[in-house]
Structures are given as C-alpha cells and as structure tokens.
Design an enzyme around this catalytic site. Sequence first.
Site, short mmCIF file in Angstrom:
data_model
loop_
_atom_site.label_atom_id
_atom_site.label_comp_id
_atom_site.label_asym_id
_atom_site.label_seq_id
_atom_site.Cartn_x
_atom_site.Cartn_y
_atom_site.Cartn_z
CE LYS A 19 35.35 31.07 32.70
NZ LYS A 19 33.88 31.39 32.62
NE ARG A 94 34.28 26.35 36.08
CZ ARG A 94 34.33 26.39 34.77
NH1 ARG A 94 35.44 26.42 34.13
NH2 ARG A 94 33.24 26.37 34.07
NE ARG A 133 28.47 29.58 24.91
CZ ARG A 133 29.30 29.64 25.94
NH1 ARG A 133 30.51 30.09 25.79
NH2 ARG A 133 28.90 29.22 27.11
NE ARG A 166 29.68 25.50 26.21
CZ ARG A 166 30.51 26.10 27.04
NH1 ARG A 166 31.54 26.78 26.58
NH2 ARG A 166 30.31 26.03 28.35
NE ARG A 177 27.77 26.69 31.81
CZ ARG A 177 27.53 27.29 30.64
NH1 ARG A 177 26.38 27.13 30.02
NH2 ARG A 177 28.46 28.04 30.10
P1 AP5 Z 1 32.66 33.40 26.44
O1 AP5 Z 1 33.90 34.12 26.10
O2 AP5 Z 1 32.40 32.08 25.80
O3 AP5 Z 1 32.51 33.32 28.02
P2 AP5 Z 1 33.13 32.28 29.04
O4 AP5 Z 1 33.34 33.02 30.32
O5 AP5 Z 1 34.30 31.59 28.44
O6 AP5 Z 1 31.87 31.33 29.18
P3 AP5 Z 1 31.77 29.75 29.20
O7 AP5 Z 1 30.30 29.46 29.10
O8 AP5 Z 1 32.64 29.12 28.19
O9 AP5 Z 1 32.28 29.49 30.61
P4 AP5 Z 1 32.04 28.27 31.47
O10 AP5 Z 1 32.94 28.63 32.55
O11 AP5 Z 1 30.64 27.99 31.86
O12 AP5 Z 1 32.39 27.07 30.49
P5 AP5 Z 1 33.66 26.11 30.38
O13 AP5 Z 1 33.78 25.78 28.96
O14 AP5 Z 1 34.83 26.65 31.10
O15 AP5 Z 1 31.44 34.38 26.14
C1 AP5 Z 1 30.09 33.96 26.31
C2 AP5 Z 1 29.23 34.62 25.22
O16 AP5 Z 1 29.24 36.04 25.41
C3 AP5 Z 1 29.75 34.38 23.81
O17 AP5 Z 1 28.67 34.26 22.95
C4 AP5 Z 1 30.57 35.64 23.49
O18 AP5 Z 1 30.62 35.90 22.11
C5 AP5 Z 1 29.81 36.70 24.27
N1 AP5 Z 1 30.67 37.76 24.77
C6 AP5 Z 1 31.91 37.64 25.33
N2 AP5 Z 1 32.38 38.83 25.71
C7 AP5 Z 1 31.40 39.74 25.41
C8 AP5 Z 1 31.30 41.17 25.57
N3 AP5 Z 1 32.26 41.90 26.13
N4 AP5 Z 1 30.16 41.76 25.16
C9 AP5 Z 1 29.16 41.02 24.58
N5 AP5 Z 1 29.21 39.68 24.39
C10 AP5 Z 1 30.33 39.06 24.80
O19 AP5 Z 1 33.16 24.84 31.22
C11 AP5 Z 1 32.11 24.04 30.76
C12 AP5 Z 1 31.90 22.87 31.71
O20 AP5 Z 1 33.08 22.04 31.75
C13 AP5 Z 1 31.66 23.26 33.18
O21 AP5 Z 1 30.30 23.56 33.44
C14 AP5 Z 1 32.12 21.99 33.90
O22 AP5 Z 1 31.16 20.96 33.79
C15 AP5 Z 1 33.34 21.56 33.07
N6 AP5 Z 1 34.59 22.17 33.57
C16 AP5 Z 1 35.40 23.01 32.89
N7 AP5 Z 1 36.46 23.36 33.63
C17 AP5 Z 1 36.31 22.73 34.82
C18 AP5 Z 1 37.07 22.73 36.00
N8 AP5 Z 1 38.20 23.45 36.13
N9 AP5 Z 1 36.62 21.98 37.04
C19 AP5 Z 1 35.50 21.24 36.93
N10 AP5 Z 1 34.72 21.20 35.84
C20 AP5 Z 1 35.12 21.96 34.78
#
Ligand code: AP5
Length: 221
Positions: A19, A94, A133, A166, A177
């Site tokens: 994402k 979410r 990552r 992270r 997660r």
């Molecule tokens: P990346 O692009 O970072 O993937 P992502 O889907 O953004 O993954 P996240 O881990 O950031 O998502 P998340 O939803 O768990 O975390 P968030 O920060 O939103 O890619 C991942 C890896 O793969 C990278 O190394 C990248 O380089 C690689 N990659 C990407 N595309 C690729 C491809 N095509 N091929 C190969 N490799 C690839 O949330 C974190 C925490 O915050 C949550 O757990 C929660 O506690 C809180 N939070 C955030 N938003 C909310 C909400 N709306 N409500 C409640 N709690 C929330």
Amino acid sequence: MNENKERNLILLGAAGAGKGTQSQKMATRLNIPQISTGDMLRQARRDQTPLGKSADGYMTRGELVPDELVIGLVEERLQKPDAGPGFILDGFPRTLEQARALDTLLKKLGRAPLQVVDVQVPEALLVERLSGRLSCPKDGASYHLKFAPPKTPGHCDRCQGALTERADDKPDAVKQRLVEYRNKTAPLIDYYHQQRLLHPVDGVGEVEAVFSRITQALQLS
Ligand code: AP5
C-alpha cells in the site's frame, strides 16, 4: 484519460501488500497527497504527543489503534488545502466504523466518490516482504533488502536519512497484524464491492508491474 479531475483513492490490503509503496508512486503521478495513518501515528509516537503515547502499545503489539483515535486524525487531515484536488488514503479505513465515518465526512464536504483499490497478495509473500523491510522514519519511504534495496545501503534514496526496521515487523507482531486484517479490515472488501467502488488488483510481481495494473484498473493509462 483526464488526470485533473478530483481523485479520492483508498488503497486497501493486508500488512505488506505494498500500500505504502504504491501510494507514494500514485501521489507523484497524480500530484495529490498520500495520507498514511501508519506514518501519522508513528510520527505522533516519535513526538511523544498524547495520541502517540495512547497508540504506542497497540502498534507495537500489531493491533489496530482504537477507531476514535484514528478517525479524528483523518478528518482533520482531509480538510487541509492540499487534499482539495484529491488524496490517497493508505491504511485507512481499516474497520467498518472507520469506513462509515469516512463516507459521512466526504458527503458532508461534498467530495467526489471514492475509488478503492484492493491490493491482493498471498499471506506467505506478505510475511516474506515484511521480514526484510527497511523504512525511512523521516519520509515514510519503504525498501526491502531483497525486493527493493535502496541505492545506498542503509540510506533513503529520497532524503538520505538512515533506514530502520519497524518494531512491528517482528514475527509475533506481523502475525497479529495479519489476524487484525482478516477480522477487521477484510470485511471492507465486501463493503466497497456492494457500493461498486472496488477495484481488485493482483499485488504479486515487480513494483512497476503492480503499479501499471493499478493505473489500468483506475483507467489512468
Ligand atoms: P509496503 O509498501 O510498506 O506495504 P504496506 O502494505 O504499506 O505495509 P505496511 O506494513 O506499512 O502496512 P500496515 O498496514 O501493516 O502498516 P501501517 O503503517 O498502515 O511494502 C512492504 C515491503 O514489501 C517493503 O519492504 C516493500 O519494499 C516491499 N514491497 C512492496 N511492494 C513490493 C513488490 N511488488 N514486490 C516486492 N516487494 C515489494 O500501520 C501500522 C500500525 O498503525 C497498525 O498495525 C496499527 O496499529 C496502526 N494503524 C494504522 N492505521 C490505522 C487505522 N486506520 N486504524 C487503526 N490502527 C491503525
């Protein structure tokens, strides 16, 4: 295709689906902001704000932060002038409660309809992506030791800042997660499908290939 019209996008998908990676590319392409609730919460945690302190434990354990903490944050952000021409929501909504709150806000503000991209990646690959990552704490850029290494090892391509792992990419938090995603976020796929707003996209393959599928699904290319 007209890229000047208001574009209000959501990128749905499990942890590690890409994402953040795809939202950043889309933000550059459309010149609209990427709004990542994960990045905003991590910044609040670093700044030790009351929100950051409240969110800290949930995030470290890999649990969702309570809706009431996140909804207000997004409501405020979406009303900033740079989100006028459109926005890309990365990691929000979410839960069904967050999705309903967003619908109410957009209606109140008279905004254009949403387009929702569901980035689909099998669970085994999600775990592999998260385990290698590296992230930039300054600008949220995401890298991967194997799949997307930075040009200079350990440093962000964009701002040259030092890359970090992270805390919630540890195996137990990753597991949690993915459980949270299945239980609370996956129901949004049906929610947006019912409203005919959903664009499912295969998230497996090179970053550029996935981006090209997304632009095609949104009729940007
Ligand atoms: P990346 O692009 O970072 O993937 P992502 O889907 O953004 O993954 P996240 O881990 O950031 O998502 P998340 O939803 O768990 O975390 P968030 O920060 O939103 O890619 C991942 C890896 O793969 C990278 O190394 C990248 O380089 C690689 N990659 C990407 N595309 C690729 C491809 N095509 N091929 C190969 N490799 C690839 O949330 C974190 C925490 O915050 C949550 O757990 C929660 O506690 C809180 N939070 C955030 N938003 C909310 C909400 N709306 N409500 C409640 N709690 C929330």
